[in-house]
Design a protein around this motif. Structure first.
Motif, PDB file in Angstrom:
ATOM      1  N   TYR A 243     -13.411 -11.028 -12.923  1.00  0.00           N
ATOM      2  CA  TYR A 243     -11.742 -11.233 -13.203  1.00  0.00           C
ATOM      3  C   TYR A 243     -11.768 -12.828 -13.164  1.00  0.00           C
ATOM      4  O   TYR A 243      -9.992 -13.118 -13.584  1.00  0.00           O
ATOM      5  CB  TYR A 243     -11.196 -10.692 -11.610  1.00  0.00           C
ATOM      6  CG  TYR A 243     -11.213  -9.515 -11.489  1.00  0.00           C
ATOM      7  CD1 TYR A 243     -10.395  -8.692 -12.155  1.00  0.00           C
ATOM      8  CD2 TYR A 243     -12.144  -8.369 -10.478  1.00  0.00           C
ATOM      9  CE1 TYR A 243     -10.401  -7.208 -12.229  1.00  0.00           C
ATOM     10  CE2 TYR A 243     -12.026  -7.065 -10.643  1.00  0.00           C
ATOM     11  CZ  TYR A 243     -11.623  -6.727 -11.172  1.00  0.00           C
ATOM     12  OH  TYR A 243     -11.079  -5.011 -11.249  1.00  0.00           O
TER      13      TYR A 243
ATOM     14  N   ASP B 143     -13.849 -12.866 -18.010  1.00  0.00           N
ATOM     15  CA  ASP B 143     -13.444 -11.257 -18.605  1.00  0.00           C
ATOM     16  C   ASP B 143     -14.259 -10.365 -19.148  1.00  0.00           C
ATOM     17  O   ASP B 143     -15.514 -10.674 -18.100  1.00  0.00           O
ATOM     18  CB  ASP B 143     -12.943 -11.838 -19.912  1.00  0.00           C
ATOM     19  CG  ASP B 143     -14.151 -12.471 -20.706  1.00  0.00           C
ATOM     20  OD1 ASP B 143     -14.572 -11.171 -21.282  1.00  0.00           O
ATOM     21  OD2 ASP B 143     -13.514 -13.067 -21.371  1.00  0.00           O
ATOM     22  N   LEU B 144     -14.239  -9.226 -18.787  1.00  0.00           N
ATOM     23  CA  LEU B 144     -14.366  -8.205 -19.016  1.00  0.00           C
ATOM     24  C   LEU B 144     -15.807  -7.831 -19.808  1.00  0.00           C
ATOM     25  O   LEU B 144     -17.034  -7.784 -19.535  1.00  0.00           O
ATOM     26  CB  LEU B 144     -13.792  -6.130 -18.634  1.00  0.00           C
ATOM     27  CG  LEU B 144     -14.593  -5.070 -18.840  1.00  0.00           C
ATOM     28  CD1 LEU B 144     -15.154  -5.083 -17.843  1.00  0.00           C
ATOM     29  CD2 LEU B 144     -14.087  -3.992 -19.516  1.00  0.00           C
TER      30      LEU B 144
ATOM     31  N   ASP C  90       0.636  -1.731 -25.775  1.00  0.00           N
ATOM     32  CA  ASP C  90      -0.395  -0.207 -24.662  1.00  0.00           C
ATOM     33  C   ASP C  90       0.685   0.509 -24.226  1.00  0.00           C
ATOM     34  O   ASP C  90       1.642  -0.790 -23.692  1.00  0.00           O
ATOM     35  CB  ASP C  90      -1.709  -0.840 -24.147  1.00  0.00           C
ATOM     36  CG  ASP C  90      -1.635   0.382 -23.053  1.00  0.00           C
ATOM     37  OD1 ASP C  90      -1.536   1.594 -23.876  1.00  0.00           O
ATOM     38  OD2 ASP C  90      -2.588   0.131 -22.871  1.00  0.00           O
TER      39      ASP C  90
ATOM     40  N   ARG D  90      -0.155   2.102 -18.406  1.00  0.00           N
ATOM     41  CA  ARG D  90      -1.145   2.595 -17.157  1.00  0.00           C
ATOM     42  C   ARG D  90      -1.446   0.964 -16.962  1.00  0.00           C
ATOM     43  O   ARG D  90      -0.881  -0.609 -17.697  1.00  0.00           O
ATOM     44  CB  ARG D  90      -2.615   2.331 -17.614  1.00  0.00           C
ATOM     45  CG  ARG D  90      -2.785   4.205 -17.788  1.00  0.00           C
ATOM     46  CD  ARG D  90      -3.768   4.217 -18.360  1.00  0.00           C
ATOM     47  NE  ARG D  90      -4.472   3.993 -19.909  1.00  0.00           N
ATOM     48  CZ  ARG D  90      -5.162   3.653 -20.816  1.00  0.00           C
ATOM     49  NH1 ARG D  90      -6.363   4.576 -20.133  1.00  0.00           N
ATOM     50  NH2 ARG D  90      -5.853   3.561 -21.932  1.00  0.00           N
TER      51      ARG D  90
ATOM     52  N   ASP E  50      -3.845  -2.786 -16.218  1.00  0.00           N
ATOM     53  CA  ASP E  50      -5.139  -3.215 -15.959  1.00  0.00           C
ATOM     54  C   ASP E  50      -5.090  -4.340 -15.190  1.00  0.00           C
ATOM     55  O   ASP E  50      -4.564  -5.211 -15.273  1.00  0.00           O
ATOM     56  CB  ASP E  50      -5.534  -3.532 -17.352  1.00  0.00           C
ATOM     57  CG  ASP E  50      -7.309  -3.577 -17.684  1.00  0.00           C
ATOM     58  OD1 ASP E  50      -7.155  -4.625 -17.093  1.00  0.00           O
ATOM     59  OD2 ASP E  50      -8.320  -2.827 -17.488  1.00  0.00           O
TER      60      ASP E  50
ATOM     61  N   GLU F  24      -6.301  -7.483 -16.890  1.00  0.00           N
ATOM     62  CA  GLU F  24      -5.159  -8.525 -17.747  1.00  0.00           C
ATOM     63  C   GLU F  24      -3.662  -8.500 -16.927  1.00  0.00           C
ATOM     64  O   GLU F  24      -3.639  -9.406 -16.517  1.00  0.00           O
ATOM     65  CB  GLU F  24      -4.326  -6.757 -18.605  1.00  0.00           C
ATOM     66  CG  GLU F  24      -4.993  -6.572 -19.687  1.00  0.00           C
ATOM     67  CD  GLU F  24      -5.002  -5.351 -20.370  1.00  0.00           C
ATOM     68  OE1 GLU F  24      -3.682  -5.068 -20.378  1.00  0.00           O
ATOM     69  OE2 GLU F  24      -5.981  -5.081 -21.713  1.00  0.00           O
TER      70      GLU F  24
END
Length: 202
Positions: free
Chosen positions: A53, A56-57, A130, A134, A136, A139
């Motif tokens: 977080y 980043d992923l 997107d 959803r 995220d 994000e």
């Protein structure tokens, strides 16, 4: 002076997780390889989430690994003045901050290259959002300032107490509370969606 269950002298003996981790780190610092392995195993989930977080992923695994490399490299300087968990998360936060600075430099370079490459054309100017609806978390949190995101993740995602987060961030506890409150407010604003008539509703 009491002896911890890892055979390490500590100033006081508690049963909570923080003191358990501190005893493990002291033992690891003094050469106990098993204690080091246990310390890594019992802290890696928190370190990974912080890196996910605050970094980043895509790079969370690499950032977590770099965190432990830095921690092991400086373990001889750990004096147990504070909790081992806070010490480790401080290293993780600094690792993420270094990564963010490197990423910013890369983005500026990439943008300069893109500007030169697409000058006079429409290539590279189309955004495909997107539309799944959803949200995220990564994000959304990326929209926060670094200070607010750090305070929010430490307290609301990792579950640190405000005084523990203050130690990791090296700021007064009141500053942590303020940053978390402002982060919440920012998140609410970011998650507000316009209705068909142009009004905004939560």
């Amino acid at each position: 002076m009491d002896i911890g269950h890892c055979g390490v002298e500590v100033g006081h003996c508690e049963t909570d997780v923080v003191d358990h981790l501190t005893r493990l780190l002291i033992a690891a610092r003094d050469g106990d390889r098993i204690a080091l392995e246990r310390f890594v195993a019992e802290t890696q989930a928190d370190v990974w989430r912080l890196c996910r977080y605050l970094g980043d992923l895509e790079y969370a695994d690499d950032l977590a690994q770099e965190t432990y490399e830095r921690a092991i490299g400086s373990i001889h300087r750990f004096r147990a003045d504070g909790a081992a968990r806070g010490w480790l998360l401080t290293i993780a936060r600094r690792t993420c901050a270094d990564h963010a600075r490197r990423a910013t430099r890369r983005r500026r370079l990439d943008q300069a290259v893109l500007s030169n490459t697409t000058a006079g054309s429409l290539d590279g100017s189309v955004i495909d959002p997107d539309r799944s609806g959803r949200v995220d978390l990564g994000e959304v949190l990326a929209g926060l300032s670094d200070d607010r995101r750090s305070a929010f993740v430490l307290t609301q995602v990792l579950g640190l107490q405000y005084d523990e987060a203050a130690e990791v961030l090296d700021v007064p506890i009141g500053t942590v509370r303020s940053r978390v409150a402002r982060a919440r407010s920012d998140l609410v604003e970011m998650l507000r969606e316009p209705d068909a008539d142009g009004t905004v509703a939560l």
